[in-house]
Scaffold this motif. Structure first.
Motif, short mmCIF file in Angstrom:
data_model
loop_
_atom_site.label_atom_id
_atom_site.label_comp_id
_atom_site.label_asym_id
_atom_site.label_seq_id
_atom_site.Cartn_x
_atom_site.Cartn_y
_atom_site.Cartn_z
N GLY A 12 16.79 -18.11 31.65
CA GLY A 12 17.90 -17.62 32.48
C GLY A 12 17.88 -16.11 32.61
N LEU A 13 17.70 -15.44 31.49
CA LEU A 13 17.67 -13.97 31.54
C LEU A 13 16.48 -13.49 32.35
CD1 LEU A 13 18.61 -13.02 27.86
CD2 LEU A 13 20.02 -12.77 29.89
N GLY A 14 15.33 -14.18 32.20
CA GLY A 14 14.13 -13.81 32.95
C GLY A 14 14.38 -13.86 34.45
N SER A 15 15.04 -14.93 34.89
CA SER A 15 15.31 -15.08 36.33
C SER A 15 16.23 -13.96 36.83
CB SER A 15 15.97 -16.43 36.60
OG SER A 15 15.19 -17.46 36.10
N VAL A 16 17.31 -13.74 36.10
CA VAL A 16 18.28 -12.73 36.53
C VAL A 16 17.64 -11.34 36.51
CG1 VAL A 16 20.49 -11.65 35.97
CG2 VAL A 16 20.24 -14.12 35.79
N CYS A 17 16.89 -11.05 35.44
CA CYS A 17 16.25 -9.73 35.35
C CYS A 17 15.19 -9.56 36.43
CB CYS A 17 15.62 -9.53 33.97
SG CYS A 17 16.85 -9.44 32.69
N GLY A 18 14.52 -10.64 36.80
CA GLY A 18 13.52 -10.58 37.87
C GLY A 18 14.17 -10.14 39.18
N VAL A 19 15.32 -10.72 39.48
CA VAL A 19 16.03 -10.34 40.72
C VAL A 19 16.46 -8.87 40.65
CG1 VAL A 19 18.10 -10.75 42.09
CG2 VAL A 19 16.78 -12.67 41.25
N CYS A 20 17.02 -8.49 39.49
CA CYS A 20 17.48 -7.10 39.35
C CYS A 20 16.30 -6.14 39.54
CB CYS A 20 18.10 -6.88 37.97
SG CYS A 20 19.60 -7.80 37.73
N THR A 21 15.17 -6.45 38.91
CA THR A 21 14.00 -5.57 39.02
C THR A 21 13.51 -5.50 40.46
OG1 THR A 21 13.40 -6.35 36.83
CG2 THR A 21 11.75 -5.06 37.99
N SER A 22 13.49 -6.64 41.14
CA SER A 22 12.98 -6.64 42.52
C SER A 22 13.87 -5.77 43.41
CB SER A 22 12.88 -8.06 43.06
OG SER A 22 14.14 -8.64 43.13
N VAL A 23 15.19 -5.85 43.20
CA VAL A 23 16.10 -5.02 44.00
C VAL A 23 15.89 -3.54 43.67
CG1 VAL A 23 18.53 -4.47 44.41
CG2 VAL A 23 17.82 -6.85 44.25
N LEU A 24 15.79 -3.23 42.39
CA LEU A 24 15.59 -1.83 41.98
C LEU A 24 14.27 -1.27 42.52
CD1 LEU A 24 16.85 -1.74 38.29
CD2 LEU A 24 17.76 -0.50 40.24
N MET A 25 13.24 -2.09 42.45
CA MET A 25 11.92 -1.65 42.95
C MET A 25 11.98 -1.41 44.46
SD MET A 25 9.85 -1.36 40.38
CE MET A 25 8.22 -1.32 41.05
N ALA A 26 12.70 -2.30 45.16
CA ALA A 26 12.81 -2.15 46.61
C ALA A 26 13.53 -0.84 46.95
CB ALA A 26 13.57 -3.33 47.20
N VAL A 27 14.58 -0.55 46.22
CA VAL A 27 15.33 0.70 46.46
C VAL A 27 14.46 1.91 46.13
CG1 VAL A 27 17.33 2.06 45.68
CG2 VAL A 27 17.57 -0.39 46.08
N VAL A 80 7.91 -10.43 42.24
CA VAL A 80 9.18 -9.69 42.40
C VAL A 80 9.15 -8.80 43.65
CG1 VAL A 80 10.02 -9.68 40.03
CG2 VAL A 80 8.33 -8.01 40.70
N LEU A 81 8.46 -9.27 44.66
CA LEU A 81 8.35 -8.47 45.89
C LEU A 81 9.53 -8.77 46.82
CD1 LEU A 81 6.77 -6.53 47.70
CD2 LEU A 81 5.54 -8.51 48.61
N LEU A 82 10.33 -7.73 47.08
CA LEU A 82 11.47 -7.87 47.98
C LEU A 82 11.44 -6.69 48.95
CD1 LEU A 82 14.16 -9.42 48.55
CD2 LEU A 82 15.28 -7.84 47.01
N ARG A 83 11.56 -7.00 50.25
CA ARG A 83 11.55 -5.92 51.24
C ARG A 83 12.81 -6.00 52.11
NH1 ARG A 83 5.46 -7.62 52.51
NH2 ARG A 83 6.44 -9.52 51.76
N PRO A 84 13.95 -5.65 51.52
CA PRO A 84 15.20 -5.77 52.30
C PRO A 84 15.30 -4.75 53.41
CG PRO A 84 15.63 -4.75 50.18
CD PRO A 84 14.19 -5.13 50.17
N PHE A 85 14.48 -3.68 53.32
CA PHE A 85 14.56 -2.64 54.35
C PHE A 85 13.52 -2.85 55.46
CE2 PHE A 85 15.76 -0.91 50.19
CZ PHE A 85 17.11 -0.69 50.44
N GLY A 86 12.77 -3.93 55.35
CA GLY A 86 11.77 -4.23 56.37
C GLY A 86 12.40 -4.98 57.54
N PRO A 87 11.58 -5.54 58.42
CA PRO A 87 12.13 -6.33 59.53
C PRO A 87 12.99 -7.48 58.99
CG PRO A 87 9.78 -6.03 59.77
CD PRO A 87 10.12 -5.51 58.43
N ARG A 88 13.99 -7.87 59.79
CA ARG A 88 14.97 -8.85 59.31
C ARG A 88 14.34 -10.19 58.87
NH1 ARG A 88 20.34 -9.10 62.88
NH2 ARG A 88 20.78 -7.00 62.15
N PRO A 89 13.40 -10.74 59.66
CA PRO A 89 12.81 -12.01 59.20
C PRO A 89 12.06 -11.87 57.87
CG PRO A 89 12.28 -11.61 61.50
CD PRO A 89 12.89 -10.36 60.98
N ARG A 90 11.36 -10.73 57.72
CA ARG A 90 10.62 -10.47 56.48
C ARG A 90 11.58 -10.46 55.29
NH1 ARG A 90 5.80 -11.24 55.27
NH2 ARG A 90 6.94 -12.39 53.71
#
Lengths: 489, 97
Positions: B67-82, A169-179
Motif C-alpha cells: 500500500g505504501l509503495g503504491s501511494v509513494c509511487g504516485v507521489c514520486t511521479s507527481v513530484l518528478m513531473a513538477v 513512475v512516468l507522468l506527463r501532466p504538462f504534456g498534451p491532454r491525451p498523453r
C-alpha cells in the motif's frame, strides 16, 4: 506475433474495459466509501455520542434483550452488535432487505440514543456488492463484472508489458491532454496493480458461487415437500424469553478469545456469540452457543478446514474489518486509485474515438453514460450526505427518502447528460456537472455547520475529516471545470 | 514513525528508478559511479522498507508495504513531473492517440 497479440488485447481491453468500466467505476467508488462505512454511519447519526467507551453493563444488556424480543415479535430476525473500539455503542440490528438498521443503545445504561434513521455507510456497502439489485441479478452482475475486470487487467498488462518497468513512475501532466490522461491511467493501473488485482480476485471469489453454482441450474428438485424457510431477515416464529445475557457474553468472549465487538445472534433454541470480525485477517465465523431457555453452554465451533480457512482469509482481506486505521486509509487511497483508473480509462476511450466517431449517436450516448458515472455518481453521493442533514430528523421512512433522493439525483443528471450530449453540447455538460459537483462538495461543510446537528467537541475529528474530504472533492471538481474552459494544447 | 521511514525509502527507490531511465539522462546527468549508487539504492530501499513494515506489523507488514509503495509511487511521479517541468525539459512525448 506479439504485435498481433497486442492488437487483439488492445481491442479486448478497450471495449470490455469501457462497457464494464461504466459500472465498475461506481462499484469502485462505493467500495472505497464502504471502507469507512461505520464512520460514515457515525457522521450520518450525529445523535450517537462517540467520546465515551464504557464496558457493557448487565442493565444495558437487559435493555438490549427487551429490544430484541420486541423486534422478534414484529417478525424480524434481530441480533446485537456489541461495542467495539470502532463503534462504541450497543446496536440492536435487523436486516431490512438492503441494510442492517436498528436502535443504538448506551453500553452503560441501555438507554436509546434515538438516532435519526439513515441509510448510512451500509448503503455504499450494499451498493458495492449488489448495486442494490439483491442476489439476483445484483450480486450476479457485480461478480460477472469482477471477471470482466480480471480479463481487462490481464489484457492491459499484455499491452503495456514492454513499457511497464521503464515507465513505472512516468507522468506527463504538462504534456498534451491525451498523453496526460493515458499516463494517469497507466500510473493508477500499474502502481496499484497488486491492490486492484487482489481485490478483483477476492471480490469475484467471494460470490463466485452465484455464477458457478455447485448444483446444476437444471437439476431435478429433491424429493419431498420443500423445507419451509423465512425470507432473509425475517423470523417464522419468535423464540422463548431470553436468559440474562451478561454471563453468557463473558463466557463466550473467554472461549473465543475475542474481547469486544462481537455479534450475538438469536435462534428459537440458541443464543450464539460470534468472534469479532476485527480479531484478525481471517473472517471466521467461530461462535459459542448457549441454550436460549436457561443459558447453559451448548457447544463452541472454533475450527475450520483448510478450504474454509482459505475462504475466510479471502473474505477477511477483501472486507478489511481487521485493518487498523492506517491500513484502512491505504485501502481507501487504493480504492480512489482504482476509481481513477476506471474514470481515466473511460475518458481515454472517448478521446481516442472522438475525431473519427464524434458525430456518431452511439458515441454521444457513450459520452453521456461516461458523464453519468464520472460526475453523476459523486453528485448523487454528495446529495445523500446533504439529504441526511436537510431532511427532517423525525421524518417517517427517512431511510428510503434518502435513497430515493440519491437515485433521483443520479437519474436527473443522467438525463441532463444525455440531452446535452445528443445535442452536441458535451463540453457544456461536463462543465455544468463539474460545477454542480464543486458546489455540492464545497458547500457540504457549511450545511453540516448550519444544521447544528452535533456538538463539534464530540468526535470532532470524524466530522472534520468527512467535511474536509467533501470540500476537497468539490475543489478538485472546480479545478477540473476551470481547466476544461481552456483550449486543449 | 516506522511507516514514515518506509515511505521515505519507497520514494527514494522510485526517484532512483526514474533517474536511471535513459530518457532522463539529459535532464539529470550523472557520472557512472552515481549510476551504480542509484541502482544499489533502487534494489535495497524496497527491501529495507519491507523489513520495516514487517517489524511494524508481522501479520500485516506485506499489506502495509504494498500500500505504501503504491501511494509513494504516485507521489514520486507527481513530484518528478513538477521537477522536470520546472527545469523546462519535460519529455512531453508524442500524443498517444
Amino acid at each position: 506475433m506479439r504485435d498481433t497479440l497486442r492488437v487483439h488485447m488492445g481491442w479486448l481491453h478497450s471495449w470490455l474495459g469501457f462497457l464494464a468500466g461504466l459500472l465498475l467505476l461506481c462499484i469502485f467508488a462505493s467500495g472505497t466509501l464502504a471502507v469507512f462505512d461505520t464512520e460514515i454511519t457515525h457522521w450520518m447519526q450525529p445523535e450517537v455520542p462517540l467520546h465515551t467507551r464504557t464496558a457493557l453493563t448487565p442493565a444495558a444488556l437487559n435493555a438490549a434483550a427487551q429490544a430484541v424480543e420486541a423486534s422478534e415479535r414484529q417478525g424480524f430476525s434481530t441480533f446485537l452488535s456489541l461495542p467495539s473500539h470502532r463503534d462504541p455503542v450497543l446496536r440492536v440490528l435487523h436486516y431490512d432487505g438492503y441494510e442492517f438498521t436498528g436502535p443504538a443503545l448506551s453500553p452503560e445504561t441501555g438507554t436509546s440514543f434515538a438516532p435519526r434513521e439513515t441509510a448510512g455507510g451500509q448503503f455504499f456497502y450494499n451498493f458495492h456488492f449488489s448495486l442494490r439489485g439483491g442476489d439476483h441479478p445484483g450480486v450476479q452482475l457485480v461478480t460477472f463484472l469482477g471477471l470482466c475486470l480480471l480479463v481487462t487487467l490481464g489484457s492491459g498488462l499484455v499491452i503495456h508489458l514492454k513499457a511497464l518497468w521503464p515507465d513505472l513512475v512516468l507522468l506527463r501532466p504538462f504534456g498534451p491532454r491525451p498523453r496526460a490522461w493515458v499516463d494517469a491511467h497507466l500510473i493508477a493501473g500499474v502502481l496499484f496493480l497488486p491492490f486492484i488485482l487482489f481485490m478483483a480476485y477476492t471480490g469475484t471469489a467471494i460470490h463466485a458461487r452465484v455464477l458457478l453454482p455447485a448444483q446444476s441450474f437444471f437439476s431435478p428438485s429433491p424429493a419431498g415437500p420443500p423445507k419451509k424457510s423465512a425470507p432473509k431477515g425475517r423470523l417464522l416464529q419468535a423464540g422463548p424469553p431470553l436468559p440474562p445475557l451478561a454471563p453468557l457474553i463473558t463466557q463466550g468472549r473467554e472461549r473465543l478469545h475475542s474481547p469486544d465487538g462481537n455479534l450475538v445472534l438469536f435462534t428459537a433454541d440458541d443464543v450464539r456469540i460470534f468472534r469479532s470480525d476485527a480479531s484478525g485477517p481471517f473472517l471466521t465465523r467461530d461462535h459459542a452457543d448457549f441454550s436460549r431457555k436457561d443459558g447453559h453452554f451448548l457447544r463452541s465451533v472454533t475450527r475450520s478446514s483448510p478450504t474454509v480457512a482459505t475462504m475466510q482469509l479471502v473474505r477477511g482481506l477483501h472486507y478489511a474489518r481487521y485493518a487498523p486505521l492506517t491500513l484502512r486509509w491505504l485501502y481507501f487511497l487504493s480504492g480512489l486509485a482504482a476509481t481513477a483508473l476506471a474514470g481515466s480509462g473511460l475518458v481515454v476511450f472517448l478521446m481516442k474515438r472522438r475525431r473519427s466517431s464524434g458525430e456518431n449517436a452511439f458515441f454521444r450516448l457513450a459520452e453521456a453514460l461516461t458523464l453519468t458515472v464520472i460526475t453523476g455518481f459523486p453528485i448523487a453521493t454528495l446529495g445523500l450526505f446533504w439529504a441526511n442533514r436537510c431532511l427532517p430528523v423525525a421524518l417517517t421512512g427517512r431511510i428510503m427518502a434518502e435513497i430515493d433522493l440519491f437515485f433521483t439525483l443520479w437519474t436527473l443528471f443522467a438525463i441532463h447528460a444525455l440531452l446535452l450530449c445528443l445535442r452536441r453540447h458535451a463540453a457544456a455538460a461536463w462543465r455544468q456537472h463539474l460545477y454542480c459537483l464543486a458546489l455540492a462538495g464545497g458547500m457540504l461543510p457549511l450545511v453540516d455547520l448550519l444544521s447544528g446537528s452535533h456538538p463539534w467537541g464530540d468526535g470532532a475529528m470524524l466530522f472534520v475529516t468527512v467535511d474536509a474530504l467533501a470540500f476537497l472533492s468539490g475543489l478538485i471538481a472546480l479545478f477540473a471545470a476551470q481547466h476544461l474552459r481552456r483550449p486543449a494544447t | 514513525m516506522i511507516l514514515l521511514l518506509a515511505c521515505v525509502l519507497w520514494c527514494v527507490a522510485f526517484r532512483c528508478h526514474e533517474w536511471l531511465q535513459s530518457r532522463n539522462r539529459t535532464t539529470f546527468p550523472m557520472p557512472v559511479r552515481a549510476v551504480w549508487l542509484n541502482q544499489g539504492v533502487r534494489a535495497l530501499a524496497p527491501c529495507l522498507a519491507l523489513a520495516l513494515c514487517l517489524m511494524h506489523s508481522p501479520a500485516l507488514g506485506v499489506l502495509f508495504w504494498l500500500g505504501l509503495g503504491s501511494v509513494c509511487g504516485v507521489c514520486t511521479s507527481v513530484l518528478m513531473a513538477v521537477l522536470k517541468n520546472k527545469r523546462g525539459r519535460a519529455p512531453a512525448g508524442k500524443p498517444p492517440l
